[in-house]
Design an enzyme around this catalytic site. Structure first.
Site, PDB file in Angstrom:
ATOM      1  CB  ILE A 176       9.044  95.518 -56.374  1.00  0.00           C
ATOM      2  CG1 ILE A 176      10.294  94.664 -56.637  1.00  0.00           C
ATOM      3  CG2 ILE A 176       7.786  94.652 -56.465  1.00  0.00           C
ATOM      4  CD1 ILE A 176      10.546  93.589 -55.595  1.00  0.00           C
ATOM      5  N   GLY A 183       3.793 102.009 -51.712  1.00  0.00           N
ATOM      6  CA  GLY A 183       2.529 102.086 -50.982  1.00  0.00           C
ATOM      7  C   GLY A 183       2.591 103.236 -50.005  1.00  0.00           C
ATOM      8  CB  VAL A 191       8.824  96.911 -52.153  1.00  0.00           C
ATOM      9  CG1 VAL A 191       9.507  95.555 -52.090  1.00  0.00           C
ATOM     10  CG2 VAL A 191       7.888  97.075 -50.972  1.00  0.00           C
ATOM     11  CE  LYS A 250       6.573  97.509 -45.815  1.00  0.00           C
ATOM     12  NZ  LYS A 250       5.550  96.583 -45.282  1.00  0.00           N
ATOM     13  CG  ASP A 252      -3.982  94.705 -45.323  1.00  0.00           C
ATOM     14  OD1 ASP A 252      -5.106  94.643 -45.866  1.00  0.00           O
ATOM     15  OD2 ASP A 252      -3.071  95.446 -45.736  1.00  0.00           O
TER      16      ASP A 252
END
Lengths: 419, 374
Positions: free
Chosen positions: A38, A41, A46, A62, A164
Site C-alpha cells: 500500500i 514511510g 504497509v 504495518k 499527527d
C-alpha cells in the site's frame, strides 16, 4: 560433575527459552496472505493482507523497518514510536479509531495487524478535485467531520494526544466509517514523567500545526489536534490545504527554527493573533518574531462557505479558548439538516461514481516481504477484487471500481517526524 | 483508557488468580528445598530492578512498571529455564520507553554488567553486546502480549489521600504534568478525601513500593493495594493509631502526648477537626475482607523480607552448601540466591537431558559425555 554442567550453561542461558518461544510462534505468512503493497514511510511499509482463517477478513499490516547493520538485520531496540503505537493501540477500542488486531514480532521485525480501511480523507479530496471536479457534498463533509471528532473525543477523554492528524492519517472503511489511524506520534498525557517537548521536538505535519506550536510553546494540550481538525475540514471544503507553508528545517544542532512561512500562511487567512484575545502568546518563545509580521484582514469566509462559524471556533488562536472535541460535537451545525450519517457515503450510495475508488495496491518493489510468494501473488488481485465486490453488495453498495486513479502521490506531504 | 482501569489490558488480562501463580511456579518449586526460596528470589529480583533503576535514574513509577513486567514475564516462564538478570535489564529498558522516559540501550547494558558482576551478586556472564539485550526485549514484549500500559497504586493513594496543595509526593507522580491537562480531573470532587499528613502519606507510599517485592501486583487491582497500604499506615503510624483509638473511646481524652512519638512527630497545622479514619475506610465501598487479606500478605512479605540480607552474615552462608539443608529460617544473601538459581538451572538442564520417564533428550553433546563419564 556439576562443574562441567555449569560450564555449559553460562554461554546461552536463554536457549531453551528461545527454542520454546520460536516453536510456539505462528508466522505472519502462516496467518495472512499478502495481497499487495500500500504505502511506505519513515517507519516502514504497509501491506494489504487477507486473513487465512475462515472469515478471510482484510487487514493492513504495518511492518516496521528492521534496523540494518550493513546488510544483516540486527536487534537494536524497539523504537520509542513503535512502543507508543503498540502500547496505546492495545488499550483503546472505539469505532472511529483503527483497531489493532494483533502484533507479531518475528525475525527482528514488528508487524502490526490493523483492520483494513478502503479509503482515506486524502483520497476523497483527490477524488473530488481530480476525478469529479466538484465540491465535496455538504452532508458527506459533515459526516466525515462528525465521525472524526467522535474518534478524537475518545482519544482526548483517554488523555491521548494524536499529534499527527492530517488527511492521509484519517481513514474510511468500505462501509463508510471514519477511522483515525497512525498513533505513531500519539502520547499519553496523564501524569507524564517527562514534559511533552522532551521526547519530540517537532510534532504535527507543518500544514496542520497549530499557532502555539509554531510559536514554540513547550506546554501544549489537546487543542493542537482541534486546530488540525480545522485544517482538515477547510481542506475538505476547498479541496486544497488551507495553510500550505514551507517548513523551516532544523539546523545542524537540531534547534527548532522560527516557522515564519507557515505562520504567514495562517495570518494571510486569519489575520494576526493579538494579545487581547490571546494573552498567553506573550510567553511563547517566538512572540517577538511574530510581532514583526504584517497583519492581514480575516478572510476565512472566503475559504469555507457554510460552516464558517464552526470552523472559526476551531481556528481560535488561544489554545485555551479554541473549541474542543466535545464542544464541537455539540455545536448547532450537527443539529441542522442534513444530519451526519452512520455511513458517511449514505447519499453517495445511489450514484456509485461519487464514491472514491478502492485503495490501489501494487506488488512490492522492495523484497522485504515474502519473496517466495511473488509468483503466487500474481493472480491474487483479480480474485480479490471479485470477492470485494460481493462484500460491497452485501452492504448495499453497488460499486464499480473501474476508476483506479486514486490515491497517494499527488501532493508531496511532509512528515513531521524527526530523528 | 489512561483513566479507566476497568477497560485496561491490566485489568482484562493481567490480574491473575492464585492457582495460576501456583502453576507458574510449580516446576521451579521442584528445584528448591523450601518454597520460601522462591519468594526470596521474588524479593531479590525486585531489589535488583530497583537498584538498576536507580543507577539509570529511573523514576519510581518506571521502576514499578519494570517490576510488573518482570512478574508478568514469569507468569509464563520458569526461573530455572531463563536468565532473570537479562530479563531484569530488558524490563527496565522497555519500562523506560513505555513510561516515556527512555534511556539508551548501551547505558542499560553497561550499568547492568557493572551491577550484576559485583561480588555480592556474582553474575559473571551478563552479555556486553547491545543486540543481546535488544533480542531479549523483543521476546519480552512478545511475552507481555504488547500490553505495556500499567496502573499503579500510587495514583489511588494520591487521589484518596493526597493533599490538595503542594503535596510533596505528588511531584513524584506528576510534577511536570501539572496544568498540562485541560480536561476535568478524574478523581472527583475531593469530597470524602482522607487528609494524611506528610509522614503517614510517605509511609503509605513506601509500603506500596515494598509490595512490588511480592506477587501482590499480579493478584489484586492497584486501587485495592493502595487501600491496603493506607489501612496499614493508619494502624502502624503512632499518631493515626492514637486517633483511631481515641475515636473508639467514649469521650476523646485531650491528649498532650507525654510520650514522645517516634519519627513523624512534627505537628504542623493539624486539621481543624479530627479525621474520621474508620468512617473513611468504611465509606470506601470496596471489599474490606480483601483489603485485610492484602494487608496480611504485605505483613507476611515483611516477615520473609527479614530473612533477606544484602550483606553476607558472619557465617558466610553465601558460597557453600546452598540448598543442602536450608529449609529453616536462615538469613539469605544475594550471593546465596544467585547460587541457588544456578543450581536450579543446572538441575533443570539435567532433568531435560534425562527425563524421569521416556527417552533421554540430548540437550548438548557435552552433557552426553558427562553422562557417559558417570
Amino acid at each position: 560433575m556439576v562443574d562441567d554442567w555449569s560450564q555449559v550453561i553460562p554461554h546461552d542461558v536463554m536457549r531453551i527459552y528461545r527454542a520454546k518461544r520460536d516453536e510456539a510462534h505462528r508466522s505472519v505468512t502462516s496467518k495472512y496472505t499478502i495481497l499487495g503493497f500500500i504505502s511506505s514511510g519513515t517507519y516502514g511499509r504497509v501491506y494489504k493482507a487477507q486473513s487465512k482463517d475462515e472469515e478471510g477478513k482484510l487487514h493492513a499490516i504495518k511492518k516496521f523497518k528492521p534496523d540494518k547493520d550493513g546488510d544483516i538485520a540486527t536487534y537494536t531496540g524497539i523504537s520509542q514510536s513503535a512502543i507508543r503505537e503498540i502500547a496505546l493501540n492495545r488499550e483503546i477500542s472505539h469505532k472511529n479509531i483503527v483497531a489493532l488486531k494483533e502484533v507479531i514480532l518475528e525475525d527482528k521485525s514488528i508487524y502490526m495487524v490493523f483492520e483494513y480501511a478502503e479509503h482515506d480523507f486524502l483520497q476523497v479530496i483527490h477524488h473530488y478535485s481530480q476525478t469529479l471536479r466538484s465540491h465535496i457534498p455538504h452532508d458527506l463533509l459533515k459526516s466525515l467531520i462528525y465521525q472524526l471528532l467522535n474518534g478524537l473525543l475518545y482519544l482526548h477523554d483517554s488523555h491521548i494526544l494524536h499529534r499527527d492528524l492530517k488527511p492521509a492519517n484519517i481513514l474510511i472503511t468500505a462501509t463508510g466509517i471514519v477511522k483515525i489511524g497512525d498513533l505513531g506520534l500519539a502520547r499519553l498525557t496523564y501524569q507524564p514523567l517527562q514534559p511533552l517537548f522532551a521526547g519530540d521536538k517537532v510534532v504535527v505535519t507543518i500544514w496542520y500545526r497549530s499557532p502555539e506550536l509554531l510559536m514554540g510553546s513547550k506546554h501544549y494540550h489537546k487543542a493542537v489536534d482541534c486546530w488540525a481538525v480545522g485544517c482538515v475540514m477547510a481542506e475538505l471544503a476547498s479541496l486544497r490545504p488551507i495553510f500550505k507553508g514551507e517548513e523551516a528545517k532544523l539546523d545542524s544542532k537540531k534547534n527548532v527554527p522560527f516557522q515564519k512561512d507557515q505562520l504567514l500562511k495562517v495570518i494571510d487567512v486569519l489575520g494576526k493573533p493579538d494579545e487581547r484575545s490571546w494573552p498567553g502568546m506573550r510567553n511563547t518563545p517566538e512572540y517577538h518574531n511574530v510581532k514583526r509580521l504584517e497583519d492581514s484582514p480575516n478572510r476565512l469566509d472566503a475559504w469555507c462557505k457554510q460552516p464558517v462559524n464552526f470552523l472559526s471556533k476551531l481556528f481560535i488562536f488561544d489554545p485555551d479558548k479554541r473549541m474542543n472535541a466535545r464542544e464541537a460535537l455539540l455545536h448547532g451545525w450537527f443539529q441542522e439538516d442534513p444530519k451526519p450519517t452512520y455511513n458517511v457515503f449514505q447519499q453517495q450510495l445511489s450514484s456509485p461514481a461519487q464514491l472514491p475508488p478502492q485503495r490501489r495496491i501494487t506488488q512490492d518493489e522492495a523484497p522485504s516481504m515474502m519473496p517466495a510468494q511473488a509468483t503466487h501473488a500474481q493472480h491474487l488481485p483479480a480474485q480479490f477484487t471479485q470477492q470485494q465486490h460481493l462484500q460491497g453488495q452485501t452492504h448495499g453498495s453497488v460499486t464499480s471500481f473501474a476508476s483506479m486513479s486514486a490515491g497517494h502521490g499527488g501532493h508531496s506531504r511532509k512528515k513531521a517526524r524527526i530523528g | 483508557m489512561a483513566t479507566d482501569f476497568w477497560a485496561s489490558s491490566h485489568n482484562k488480562r493481567w490480574i491473575v488468580d492464585r492457582a495460576t501463580l501456583k502453576q507458574a511456579r510449580a516446576e521451579d518449586l521442584q528445584y528448591v528445598h523450601s518454597p520460601d526460596h522462591i519468594d526470596l528470589l521474588n524479593i531479590y529480583f525486585a531489589n535488583l530492578i530497583g537498584m538498576l533503576g536507580k543507577k539509570l535514574s529511573l523514576r519510581q513509577r518506571v521502576i514499578a512498571t519494570a517490576t510488573v513486567f518482570f512478574r508478568r514475564f514469569y507468569v509464563k516462564n520458569l526461573y530455572c529455564e531463563t536468565d532473570p538478570f537479562i530479563v531484569i535489564a530488558a524490563c527496565c529498558y522497555v519500562a523506560a520507553k513505555a513510561e516515556e522516559s527512555p534511556v539508551h540501550i548501551k547505558n542499560v547494558v553497561s550499568e547492568s554488567r557493572l551491577m550484576f558482576s559485583q561480588e555480592g551478586y556474582g553474575v559473571k556472564n551478563f552479555p556486553s553486546d547491545n543486540s543481546k539485550l535488544a533480542e531479549m526485549e523483543f521476546y519480552l514484549v512478545s511475552d507481555l502480549e504488547c500490553d505495556l500500559v500499567v496502573f499503579h497504586p500510587y495514583r489511588t493513594l494520591l487521589t484518596l489521600c493526597g493533599r490538595e496543595s503542594a503535596c510533596a509526593l505528588d511531584t513524584e507522580a506528576g510534577e511536570v504534568g501539572v496544568g498540562i491537562d485541560s480536561g476535568p480531573r478524574y478523581w472527583g470532587t475531593g469530597e470524602g478525601r482522607l487528609e494524611l499528613e506528610e509522614g503517614p502519606l510517605q509511609t503509605a507510599w513506601f509500603i506500596i513500593n515494598d509490595t512490588y517485592r511480592s506477587e501482590i501486583c499480579l493478584l489484586y487491582p492497584p486501587h485495592m493495594i493502595a487501600i491496603a497500604a493506607i489501612y496499614l499506615t493508619l494502624v502502624l503510624n503512632d499518631k493515626t493509631r492514637e486517633a483511631i483509638q481515641a475515636q473508639g473511646a467514649p469521650v476523646p481524652p485531650p491528649r498532650r502526648s507525654s510520650r514522645t512519638t517516634s519519627g513523624s512527630a512534627h505537628r504542623k497545622s493539624a486539621p481543624a477537626q479530627q479525621q474520621d479514619f474508620v468512617g473513611f475506610m468504611a465509606g470506601l465501598r470496596v471489599s474490606l475482607p480483601t483489603v485485610a487479606m492484602i494487608a496480611q500478605e504485605i505483613l507476611s512479605l515483611y516477615t520473609l523480607w527479614g530473612r533477606y540480607s544484602d550483606t553476607p552474615p558472619e557465617s558466610g552462608l553465601g558460597g557453600n552448601g546452598a540448598g543442602e539443608h536450608s529449609g529453616g529460617d536462615d538469613v539469605v544473601t544475594p550471593a546465596f540466591l544467585t547460587q541457588l538459581l544456578l543450581r536450579m538451572r543446572e538441575a533443570r538442564l539435567a532433568d531435560l537431558a534425562h527425563p524421569a520417564s521416556g527417552q533421554p533428550v540430548a540437550v548438548n553433546k557435552r552433557l552426553e559425555r558427562t553422562q557417559a563419564a558417570g
